[in-house]
Design an enzyme around this catalytic site. Structure first.
Site, PDB file in Angstrom:
ATOM      1  N   VAL A 189    -118.787 -22.861  -7.474  1.00 27.05           N
ATOM      2  CA  VAL A 189    -117.604 -23.650  -7.833  1.00 27.05           C
ATOM      3  C   VAL A 189    -116.643 -23.758  -6.649  1.00 27.05           C
ATOM      4  O   VAL A 189    -116.018 -24.801  -6.430  1.00 27.05           O
ATOM      5  CB  VAL A 189    -116.896 -23.042  -9.061  1.00 27.05           C
ATOM      6  CG1 VAL A 189    -115.582 -23.762  -9.356  1.00 27.05           C
ATOM      7  CG2 VAL A 189    -117.821 -23.112 -10.285  1.00 27.05           C
ATOM      8  N   GLU A 190    -116.536 -22.697  -5.862  1.00 24.84           N
ATOM      9  CA  GLU A 190    -115.604 -22.707  -4.733  1.00 24.84           C
ATOM     10  C   GLU A 190    -116.045 -23.644  -3.611  1.00 24.84           C
ATOM     11  O   GLU A 190    -115.244 -24.430  -3.104  1.00 24.84           O
ATOM     12  CB  GLU A 190    -115.453 -21.284  -4.162  1.00 24.84           C
ATOM     13  CG  GLU A 190    -114.670 -20.327  -5.040  1.00 24.84           C
ATOM     14  CD  GLU A 190    -113.170 -20.591  -5.009  1.00 24.84           C
ATOM     15  OE1 GLU A 190    -112.721 -21.439  -4.217  1.00 24.84           O
ATOM     16  OE2 GLU A 190    -112.455 -19.959  -5.798  1.00 24.84           O
ATOM     17  N   SER A 191    -117.302 -23.533  -3.198  1.00 28.09           N
ATOM     18  CA  SER A 191    -117.725 -24.249  -1.986  1.00 28.09           C
ATOM     19  C   SER A 191    -119.027 -25.009  -2.111  1.00 28.09           C
ATOM     20  O   SER A 191    -119.424 -25.690  -1.159  1.00 28.09           O
ATOM     21  CB  SER A 191    -117.866 -23.239  -0.838  1.00 28.09           C
ATOM     22  OG  SER A 191    -118.952 -22.349  -1.103  1.00 28.09           O
TER      23      SER A 191
END
Length: 347
Positions: free
Chosen positions: A234-236
């Site tokens: 989800v972050e990167s």
């Protein structure tokens, strides 16, 4: 001269015999308690209930209070355990040396400090020699297909690329930290394949590097690697070079100040970034687990961990829970949805 030479031989034989007896006792206790490998320090510190676990470290000193004696065992630099020993373990107070030890860990809840009591110990060098001899033993003949274990519990075949290893689409279930940490290699192909699916542009060598780092740091800090996978996705999107509009960097999207605080020199280096990311997640999980009373039947500490990771622990403290930020609330929903999918749970 001859008498001294004979005495030297006798003392050497006596020492070898004592080492063999010491090892035999230790291996007997190991089998008795069904211990198969070292427990990561992170999992050791999070253990709740009564369990017998195995650790290795250097004895740095001993403490005596009345008739009770304990040793200070350094399992990592700046991380030590105070382990109570019995009268028969006095040899452990005779200097600083490395040992392998079986320890009974008792902890009534996550809110109290664990109690460590020694069950058995052996010099680490003696145990290392035993392991080397075991590895050198001829392997038994291959079993017939009817006798072999199912693919979900066998080691991945060597000599093949990670992309071709393991026909199963899901990784073996993590039943306990001890077996997980002792068999990290078993999980690598599955995490590698998942990362390649998440980011097909990632070079194969880098995908393998990331998979191994996630598994290694998760075992070290006692965090579910599937949770880390969900956060990084989800972050990167598993892009090590990702940079957000706010300046967050790398796989775990660490902000510059956060990265410095975690000792991450290069946030775009996958290994450094993941080391900081998993350490940060572990800190949040531990804090909010204690804050919500250690209830294992709720997701509250997980939700608060994600809120703190996205918006900062200050925002969680200010609002007394999940901040009323749409971005943070959407982030929590996304990560939990991915995490449940990786665990095979229905949303």
């Amino acid at each position: 001269m001859r008498r001294g030479w004979l005495l030297g031989i006798w003392l050497s034989l006596f020492a070898l015999q004592a080492s063999a007896q010491e090892l035999d006792r230790y291996l007997h206790l190991r089998r008795l308690h069904q211990v198969q490998g070292l427990t990561p320090i992170g999992a050791l510190e999070l253990s709740v209930g009564k369990r017998v676990l195995e650790v290795e470290g250097v004895i740095r000193g001993s403490i005596a209070v009345g008739e009770q004696r304990s040793i200070l065992l350094e399992v990592e630099p700046s991380r030590s355990l105070v382990i109570q020993i019995g009268a028969q373990d006095g040899w452990l107070t005779n200097g600083q040396f490395r040992i392998r030890a079986l320890v009974r860990v008792t902890r009534e809840s996550a809110l109290v400090t664990p109690d460590y009591r020694l069950i058995g110990a052996v010099h680490a060098s003696v145990f290392a020699r035993y392991e080397a001899e075991e590895r050198a033993r001829p392997k038994p003949p291959a079993q017939s297909p009817a006798q072999t274990r199912p693919p979900s519990s066998s080691s991945p075949p060597r000599g093949k690329s990670l992309a071709s290893r393991g026909a199963q689409s899901t990784a073996p279930t993590i039943t306990d930290w001890q077996s997980f940490a002792a068999n990290l290699e078993l999980y690598v192909p599955y995490y590698y394949q998942a990362i390649r699916r998440f980011n097909p542009r990632l070079p194969a060598a880098q995908a393998e590097q990331i998979a191994r780092a996630i598994l290694r740091f998760s075992a070290h800090y006692g965090v579910d690697p599937r949770f880390i996978m969900a956060i990084v996705l989800v972050e990167s999107g598993f892009n090590p070079n990702a940079t957000s509009r706010k300046g967050a960097m790398g796989l775990g999207q660490l902000m510059p100040g956060t990265a410095r605080g975690l000792g991450v020199v290069d946030p775009y280096d996958p290994i450094q970034n993941l080391a900081g990311t998993v350490r940060l997640v572990r800190g949040h999980l531990e804090r909010y687990w204690q804050q919500v009373g250690g209830d294992p039947d709720t997701w509250e500490h997980v939700i608060l961990t994600l809120a703190a990771y996205n918006a900062g622990s200050g925002a969680v403290r200010k609002h007394g829970g999940v901040p009323p930020y749409k971005e943070t609330q959407n982030y929590i929903r996304k990560v939990i949805a991915v995490y449940k999918r990786l665990c095979g749970l229905k949303s």
